[in-house]
Design a protein around this motif. Structure first.
Motif, short mmCIF file in Angstrom:
data_model
loop_
_atom_site.label_atom_id
_atom_site.label_comp_id
_atom_site.label_asym_id
_atom_site.label_seq_id
_atom_site.Cartn_x
_atom_site.Cartn_y
_atom_site.Cartn_z
N ASP A 17 -1.76 7.79 0.39
CA ASP A 17 -2.13 6.67 1.27
C ASP A 17 -3.32 6.87 1.94
OD1 ASP A 17 -1.50 4.54 2.85
OD2 ASP A 17 -0.82 5.62 4.62
N GLY A 18 -4.28 5.78 2.16
CA GLY A 18 -5.57 5.93 2.60
C GLY A 18 -6.63 6.40 1.71
N HIS A 61 -10.19 1.28 0.30
CA HIS A 61 -9.28 2.28 0.14
C HIS A 61 -7.94 1.76 -0.37
CE1 HIS A 61 -8.78 0.92 4.13
NE2 HIS A 61 -7.70 1.20 4.22
N LEU A 83 -3.60 1.72 -0.03
CA LEU A 83 -2.26 1.91 0.88
C LEU A 83 -1.26 2.18 -0.07
CD1 LEU A 83 -2.58 -0.98 3.23
CD2 LEU A 83 -3.67 1.32 3.47
#
Length: 339
Positions: free
Chosen positions: A65-66, A89, A91
């Protein structure tokens, strides 16, 4: 102004074989990031990154995530998580299921279309049901490029066929030609294209936020679309009817989303469960009636015993009729063994 390009791929049944073939034919210097949703059971460990790493030249992985997007990498949605694209990016979230799946093809495609607009190349490969149809519609709405594996070439035709029935796609090609097509498309510069903001785009953003674990109720999803008089199989909440050109979808105020086909599939499964529960209750009634008849006989109440047995017989007949109906609906005939 030159923009970046991304590729999103959705597949289900038969998808691992198709993805191996596709990735194996991409060149080592392929510079566009690829995002894949392959349906998989939530509790199962996915070996797809390892499989694709052995099959081709590009680095495949489950993203964090990220995580920052890198060109020439393949990102595969982890089991039981939506994978979404936001700016530069990724998620990885556990928002409500869509079309009975998490990860959802629709959720990935929708996020890519909203972020990269005409820089998206969307691809639907082999699979059952219709996850990906709404997502491909979103890619089309944002002027992205749409590619569907020829259903006659797919191991399972439903996913590509459903897209073709609802979306005007740019390319319909056998799997073997998709890598060459992608290599050519990747070399075409993406120019900034103005996209008019309308209610469809606003709903698109709302649904991306819901998949990213934002509160569907607080986002106001209950005020979108029309009441359907149907309830969500997952949570029991009221379902609203959403329309995208020829596509009919449903979403509850909690956030679960269904296409018409996936909703029918879920309702059918729930109906089977409830019918089996009814059969179980009827069989327990038979057991209780027969035990009560035995007790009545032991105490000399023959009339009461006969009454209990009569009710047990009627209940047994009703149970057998219900079982026959269930097997008929499931396509298994009457359920008789012939013995």
């Amino acid at each position: 102004m030159k923009k970046s390009r991304v590729i999103v791929i959705g597949s289900s049944a038969g998808g691992v074989i198709a993805l191996k073939e596709l990735v194996a034919s991409l060149p080592a210097d392929f510079g566009v990031p690829i995002f894949i949703v392959q349906h998989i059971a939530p509790q199962v460990h996915s070996y797809l990154p390892e499989i694709l790493n052995h099959a081709g030249h590009l680095k495949a992985k489950h993203p964090e995530d990220g995580e920052q997007i890198r060109n020439g990498h393949i990102y595969i949605a982890p089991p039981d998580h939506h994978m979404l694209i936001e700016d530069d990016h990724i998620l990885v979230k556990k928002g409500p299921k869509e079309n009975r799946f998490r990860p959802s093809v629709d959720a990935l495609f929708r996020s890519a279309a909203y972020t990269y607009k005409n820089g998206v190349i969307g691809i639907i490969l082999t699979g059952m049901l219709d996850d990906g149809t709404s997502g491909m519609w979103a890619v089309n709405q944002m002027k992205g490029i749409t590619i569907v594996q020829d259903p006659l070439d797919a191991m399972y035709q439903s996913m590509p066929q459903n897209v073709l029935e609802h979306v005007n796609v740019d390319y319909i090609v056998p799997l073997v030609y998709i890598p060459e097509l992608l290599t050519g498309l990747a070399e075409i510069e993406v120019e900034e294209m103005p996209i008019e903001v309308d209610k469809n785009k606003e709903l698109m953003k709302m649904e991306i936020d819901i998949a990213a674990q934002q509160n569907a109720f607080e986002k106001g999803i209950i005020n979108v679309g029309e009441p359907s008089s149907l309830t969500c199989p997952e949570c029991g909440g009221a379902l609203n009817l959403l329309t995208e050109d020829k596509i009919t979808r449903y979403r509850c105020h909690t956030g679960h989303a269904y296409s018409s086909e996936s909703l029918m599939e879920e309702v059918s499964q729930m109906t089977e469960v409830k019918v089996w529960q009814t059969i179980r209750s009827l069989e327990e009634r038979i057991i209780l009636l027969e035990k009560s008849a035995d007790k009545s006989r032991e105490t000399g109440n023959e009339g009461t015993a006969v009454n209990f047995l009569s009710k047990a017989t009627k209940t047994r007949k009703a149970t057998n009729l219900l079982r026959a109906f269930l097997f008929d609906q499931l396509g298994g005939g009457s359920g008789k063994t012939g013995m």
